[in-house]
Design an enzyme around this catalytic site. Structure first.
Site, PDB file in Angstrom:
ATOM      1  N   ASP A 103       0.816  -1.218   0.000  1.00 30.34           N
ATOM      2  CA  ASP A 103       0.000   0.000   0.000  1.00 30.34           C
ATOM      3  C   ASP A 103       0.852   1.271   0.000  1.00 30.34           C
ATOM      4  OD1 ASP A 103      -2.290   1.656   0.285  1.00 30.34           O
ATOM      5  OD2 ASP A 103      -2.110   1.618   2.471  1.00 30.34           O
ATOM      6  N   GLU A 160       3.080  -8.055   6.894  1.00 28.91           N
ATOM      7  CA  GLU A 160       1.838  -8.648   6.418  1.00 28.91           C
ATOM      8  C   GLU A 160       1.995  -9.667   5.302  1.00 28.91           C
ATOM      9  OE1 GLU A 160      -1.208  -5.641   5.909  1.00 28.91           O
ATOM     10  OE2 GLU A 160      -1.276  -5.358   8.073  1.00 28.91           O
ATOM     11  N   TYR A 204      -6.748  -2.998  12.752  1.00 27.77           N
ATOM     12  CA  TYR A 204      -7.593  -1.920  12.214  1.00 27.77           C
ATOM     13  C   TYR A 204      -9.073  -2.102  12.538  1.00 27.77           C
ATOM     14  CZ  TYR A 204      -3.517  -0.124   9.865  1.00 27.77           C
ATOM     15  OH  TYR A 204      -2.291   0.426   9.615  1.00 27.77           O
ATOM     16  N   GLU A 219       0.930  -1.460  14.111  1.00 33.86           N
ATOM     17  CA  GLU A 219       0.057  -0.525  13.391  1.00 33.86           C
ATOM     18  C   GLU A 219      -1.322  -0.485  14.041  1.00 33.86           C
ATOM     19  OE1 GLU A 219      -0.334  -1.148   9.130  1.00 33.86           O
ATOM     20  OE2 GLU A 219       1.808  -1.584   8.948  1.00 33.86           O
TER      21      GLU A 219
END
Ligand code: GCB
Length: 568
Positions: A148, A387, A439, A476
């Site tokens: 990303d 990831e 998230y 994160e």
């Protein structure tokens, strides 16, 4: 390792530039000279220097000239590229010097045979940033990446020519601890009776240690103790200059320097220790990303960033998702930041886990990363990947092999990778520290901060129960906010939503004794591939892309400044 002794020519400035979309350059001999009126600035990515180049993916050529004085005749000549995205082939005066794959690690080529002393020298570089599934990180196109962030191209970090004596110091590997251990392995190239003199100089220029050793078969080692050293820590980032001089016939032939700090890192009893004291990491995931310069962060921007991070009470960051520049990490050493140095292995998929050729490539890049940054006191942990699709069984062997590789190269630092699969992850057993990207309240439970935080807490407790001996780091967590968009009540994309999201997460995370740190995603907004989920940028920055604060900055500043670096 750097040197103020060796003559150096820095190739910063305007270079000739030519796109080669049909890949005819090599066949047509472009390595002898480019026919073009186009110019480009180095260091910086090519994309934003001209709108026509923005989405360009493929081959492009660079040319520059430099003059080598006659007095340097007899010296060895080296070309160092600190970062070229993604593949580079290099020619000097029409002679091929070598090639390199991987954007984020530096490479050095010898130019003894091609160089012309007392004359101008023509340097030509072919750069190819074609993105394939075999790249590290992988992808299939500018807007089809397995990661990303924007896939920039070009010579985006400094390039320089360096001259050494035929007898020279090739490498220093330094290991210290906070009590004054000083172990140095020196690799030398040269002939005859060679002596290495090591001196240690403190920040006031005082020589606090000195020792000479004879080089045997290209190696020399010092394993010693320096008394009265001031340890390195975020609170007091005491640095010493380790100077290594190579002496032959009573003459100094080469001299290199390394900024070192006396500090130790350990993971035990579910905690992370710095200098034998348990420590808490407060910080961010960053990116190297800036308007126009692309993947090059100019020194002035770096200074601004580090002072902003300091003001916010931060003591740590991760080099998400690739090894950062030398200039970037120099500031971490000097200003006292605890760095998790991440490899460029983002977004590995099942097909990569068993692909031997691919695994060897990743290992090579990890090796280059460690070689480049191993002596930095700021680097306290390595992350082998971000990831990977690690919810399948084959992920374990992949991650384990990368972790073992790191341990073999550097047994002094803990190893981790950033997981998005949490309780479903199959590779967590392989690491010293579990790192999780979370998230909930954003991608899952959109608009529901409380529910997201509650679910995050449940998952974290569960991971802790599964691996009770391993400390957990939150690498994160964060929410997107469009700068200037306000809304009452806080809805997604408003500055209020991001601020509240971060506040509630920090409150929950700081109550968990198994958590050794938290990194907010991200320090600043950064450019991404085009997608239906992003308006040019990923908006999870605490700051805008040009480093203006959003509302969340106030919250982070208050919360982080309350949490001490050392827990006892
Ligand atoms: C992640 C990735 C990061 C992304 C972030 C996001 O988990 O590690 O590269 O930018 O999520 O904002 O989606």
């Amino acid at each position: 390792m750097f040197s103020r002794f060796r003559p150096k020519i820095v190739l910063e400035g305007y270079w000739k530039f030519k796109l080669d979309p049909n890949k005819k350059g090599e066949e047509e001999g472009w390595f002898n000279g480019l026919r073009t009126g186009d110019l480009i600035y180095v260091p910086s990515s090519w994309n934003e220097q001209r709108p026509q180049w923005d989405q360009y993916m493929g081959v492009a050529w660079y040319e520059n000239e430099f003059f080598v004085p006659k007095e340097y005749d007899g010296m060895r000549v080296w070309l160092t590229f600190e970062g070229v995205s993604y593949k580079a082939k290099v020619w000097l005066n029409g002679e091929f010097l070598g090639e390199h794959e991987g954007a984020f690690t530096q490479f050095k080529l010898n130019a003894d045979k091609a160089v012309k002393f007392g004359d101008y020298n023509k340097l030509i570089v072919e750069v190819d940033n074609t993105l394939t599934k075999k790249n590290v990180p992988p992808g299939e196109g500018m807007n089809n990446t397995y990661f990303d962030f924007f896939h920039y191209g070009g010579i985006f970090r400094p390039v320089y020519v360096e001259f050494t004596n035929p007898d020279y110091i090739e490498d220093l590997t330094v290991i210290t601890d906070h009590k004054g251990l000083l172990k140095v392995d020196i690799t030398v190239v040269g002939e005859g009776r060679l002596i290495v003199k090591l001196t240690l100089v403190d920040d006031e220029g005082r020589e606090v240690y000195s020792k000479s050793v004879e080089v045997k078969k290209g190696k020399a080692t010092i394993d010693d103790h320096v008394s009265g050293v001031k340890p390195w820590s975020p609170e007091e980032p005491n640095l010493y200059t380790l100077r290594a001089s190579l002496i032959k016939d009573n003459e100094v032939k080469d001299m290199v320097e390394e900024n070192i700090g006396f500090r130790s890192v350990a993971v035990r009893n579910g905690r992370l220790y710095l200098n034998d004291r348990p420590i808490f990491l407060k910080g961010v995931g960053r990116h190297e990303d800036f308007p126009v310069t692309g993947k090059y962060l100019p020194g002035a921007v770096l200074i601004r960033d580090f002072y902003l991070m300091k003001e916010l009470g931060m003591n740590s960051f991760r080099t998400s998702h690739y090894p950062y520049s030398n200039a970037h990490l120099d500031l971490a050493d000097k200003l006292g930041f605890l760095v998790i140095l991440e490899s460029p292995m983002v977004g590995a998929r099942e097909e990569h886990f068993t692909d031997r050729e691919y695994i060897e490539k990743v290992k090579r890049m990890i090796e280059e990363m460690i070689k480049q940054h191993k002596n930095r006191p700021s680097v306290i942990m390595y992350s082998v990947a971000n990831e990977p699709r690690s919810n399948v069984e084959t992920a374990y062997d992949f991650i384990k092999e990368l972790c073992d590789h790191v341990k073999k190269l550097d047994p002094t630092r803990p190893v981790t990778f950033a997981s998005m699969f949490h309780t479903e992850d199959k590779a967590l057993e392989a690491v010293d520290v579990i790192s999780l990207n979370i998230y909930l309240g954003w991608y899952k439970y959109p608009g529901e901060i409380d529910e997201g935080v509650r679910e995050a807490e449940r998952i974290l407790d569960k991971v802790h129960e599964m691996y009770p001996d391993k400390p957990i780091l939150i690498t994160e967590f964060g929410a997107g906010a469009v700068s200037g968009f306000h809304h009452d009540p806080p809805v997604m994309w408003s500055e209020e939503y991001q601020a509240e999201f971060i506040r509630k997460y920090i409150e929950m995370l700081k109550r968990k004794e198994y958590i050794i740190g938290m990194h907010i995603w991200n320090f600043a907004d950064f450019r991404t591939p085009q997608s239906a989920r992003r308006v040019i940028l990923n908006r999870k920055g605490l700051f805008t892309r040009t480093r203006q604060p959003k509302l969340a900055v106030k919250i982070v500043k208050e919360e982080f400044n309350k949490i001490p670096t050392f827990l006892e």
